[in-house]
Design an enzyme around this catalytic site. Structure first.
Site, PDB file in Angstrom:
ATOM      1  N   LYS A   9     -38.004  29.712  27.428  1.00 58.78           N
ATOM      2  CA  LYS A   9     -38.452  28.601  26.582  1.00 58.78           C
ATOM      3  C   LYS A   9     -39.650  27.968  26.817  1.00 58.78           C
ATOM      4  CE  LYS A   9     -33.344  27.872  25.446  1.00 58.78           C
ATOM      5  NZ  LYS A   9     -32.267  26.769  25.346  1.00 58.78           N
ATOM      6  N   TYR A  49     -30.977  29.303  15.551  1.00 60.62           N
ATOM      7  CA  TYR A  49     -30.102  28.682  15.928  1.00 60.62           C
ATOM      8  C   TYR A  49     -29.262  28.054  14.603  1.00 60.62           C
ATOM      9  CZ  TYR A  49     -32.036  28.010  20.702  1.00 60.62           C
ATOM     10  OH  TYR A  49     -32.372  28.298  21.940  1.00 60.62           O
ATOM     11  N   PHE A  57     -28.292  17.641  17.579  1.00 57.82           N
ATOM     12  CA  PHE A  57     -29.551  17.948  18.332  1.00 57.82           C
ATOM     13  C   PHE A  57     -30.087  18.996  17.489  1.00 57.82           C
ATOM     14  CE2 PHE A  57     -26.267  20.037  20.477  1.00 57.82           C
ATOM     15  CZ  PHE A  57     -26.454  21.433  20.382  1.00 57.82           C
ATOM     16  N   ARG A  85     -25.523  35.262  31.849  1.00 58.17           N
ATOM     17  CA  ARG A  85     -25.084  33.644  31.590  1.00 58.17           C
ATOM     18  C   ARG A  85     -24.772  33.100  33.007  1.00 58.17           C
ATOM     19  NH1 ARG A  85     -25.271  31.655  26.628  1.00 58.17           N
ATOM     20  NH2 ARG A  85     -23.519  30.209  27.132  1.00 58.17           N
ATOM     21  N   THR A  91     -25.419  24.977  30.693  1.00 59.01           N
ATOM     22  CA  THR A  91     -26.581  24.505  29.835  1.00 59.01           C
ATOM     23  C   THR A  91     -27.107  23.210  30.491  1.00 59.01           C
ATOM     24  OG1 THR A  91     -24.967  25.252  28.360  1.00 59.01           O
ATOM     25  CG2 THR A  91     -26.637  23.672  27.522  1.00 59.01           C
ATOM     26  N   ARG A 102     -31.414  27.817  35.608  1.00 58.05           N
ATOM     27  CA  ARG A 102     -31.554  26.313  35.128  1.00 58.05           C
ATOM     28  C   ARG A 102     -31.550  25.316  36.385  1.00 58.05           C
ATOM     29  NH1 ARG A 102     -27.592  27.698  30.116  1.00 58.05           N
ATOM     30  NH2 ARG A 102     -29.276  27.771  28.526  1.00 58.05           N
ATOM     31  N   ASN A 112     -34.204  23.373  28.840  1.00 58.26           N
ATOM     32  CA  ASN A 112     -33.515  23.945  29.827  1.00 58.26           C
ATOM     33  C   ASN A 112     -33.766  25.689  30.240  1.00 58.26           C
ATOM     34  OD1 ASN A 112     -32.275  25.460  27.621  1.00 58.26           O
ATOM     35  ND2 ASN A 112     -30.218  24.681  27.933  1.00 58.26           N
ATOM     36  N   HIS A 115     -32.770  30.907  27.311  1.00 62.79           N
ATOM     37  CA  HIS A 115     -31.442  31.237  26.361  1.00 62.79           C
ATOM     38  C   HIS A 115     -31.065  32.557  26.784  1.00 62.79           C
ATOM     39  CE1 HIS A 115     -29.062  32.096  22.665  1.00 62.79           C
ATOM     40  NE2 HIS A 115     -29.574  33.302  22.914  1.00 62.79           N
ATOM     41  N   GLU A 126     -29.263  38.951  17.787  1.00 61.43           N
ATOM     42  CA  GLU A 126     -30.274  38.220  18.069  1.00 61.43           C
ATOM     43  C   GLU A 126     -31.444  39.408  18.434  1.00 61.43           C
ATOM     44  OE1 GLU A 126     -27.816  34.403  20.335  1.00 61.43           O
ATOM     45  OE2 GLU A 126     -28.914  35.985  21.555  1.00 61.43           O
TER      46      GLU A 126
END
Ligand code: GTP
Ligand code: MG
Length: 138
Positions: A9, A49, A57, A85, A91, A102, A112, A115, A126
């Site tokens: 990100k 998203y 948010f 994950r 998160t 993270r 964060n 993704h 995706e």
């Protein structure tokens, strides 16, 4: 073997952390089989998203994801979805386990750093939003 979709990100690319994050990914046994640095358009981020459209948010999230470069990736390995994950961590970085991406790098619950797809089914959807089959070299 399985594939998952990853995004490094804007908060991470801004701090020049792409290589450090890729090292954590590779050390976890995942293989980067496709990778491209892009500036996400507003339309791409909104679509990506879409499932969060009703969350408070959502606007902030779309704005953040288009605020700077991102690195989109396809990762491959045994149980790649669950494994990534695990490697990403919770998160919210305050809840993320030691050694996770993270915990190591994220600034807060919004910014964060990464993704990762939450299911094999979503991974396929995706991946198809950003890569064609010939761009993925396993
Ligand atoms: P992703 O892998 O990015 O999907 O993260 P996740 O599955 O751990 O979280 P989730 O799908 O619930 O939320 C998607 C993304 O929305 C998160 O990664 C955050 O960037 C953002 N997000 C989640 N909760 C908040 C929040 O309370 N505030 C803000 N600003 N962003 C949030
Ligand atoms: Mg999610």
């Amino acid at each position: 073997t399985e594939r998952t979709f990853s995004i490094i990100k804007p908060d991470a690319t801004e701090r020049n952390l792409t290589g450090k994050i890729n090292a954590v990914i590779e050390d976890a046994g995942l293989r980067i089989v496709a990778q491209r640095r892009i500036r996400m358009t507003d339309a791409q981020a909104k679509k990506f998203y879409e499932v969060h459209a009703e969350r408070p948010f959502y606007g902030e999230l779309v704005e953040f994801m288009t605020s700077g470069p991102v690195v989109v990736q396809v990762l491959e390995g045994d149980n790649a979805v669950a494994r990534y994950r695990e490697v990403m961590g919770a998160t919210n970085p305050e809840q993320a386990a030691d050694g996770t991406i993270r915990k190591l790098f994220a600034k807060n619950v919004g910014e964060n750093s990464v993704h990762g797809s939450d299911s094999a089914e979503n991974a396929k959807i995706e991946i198809a939003q950003f890569f064609t089959d010939d761009q993925i070299v396993g």
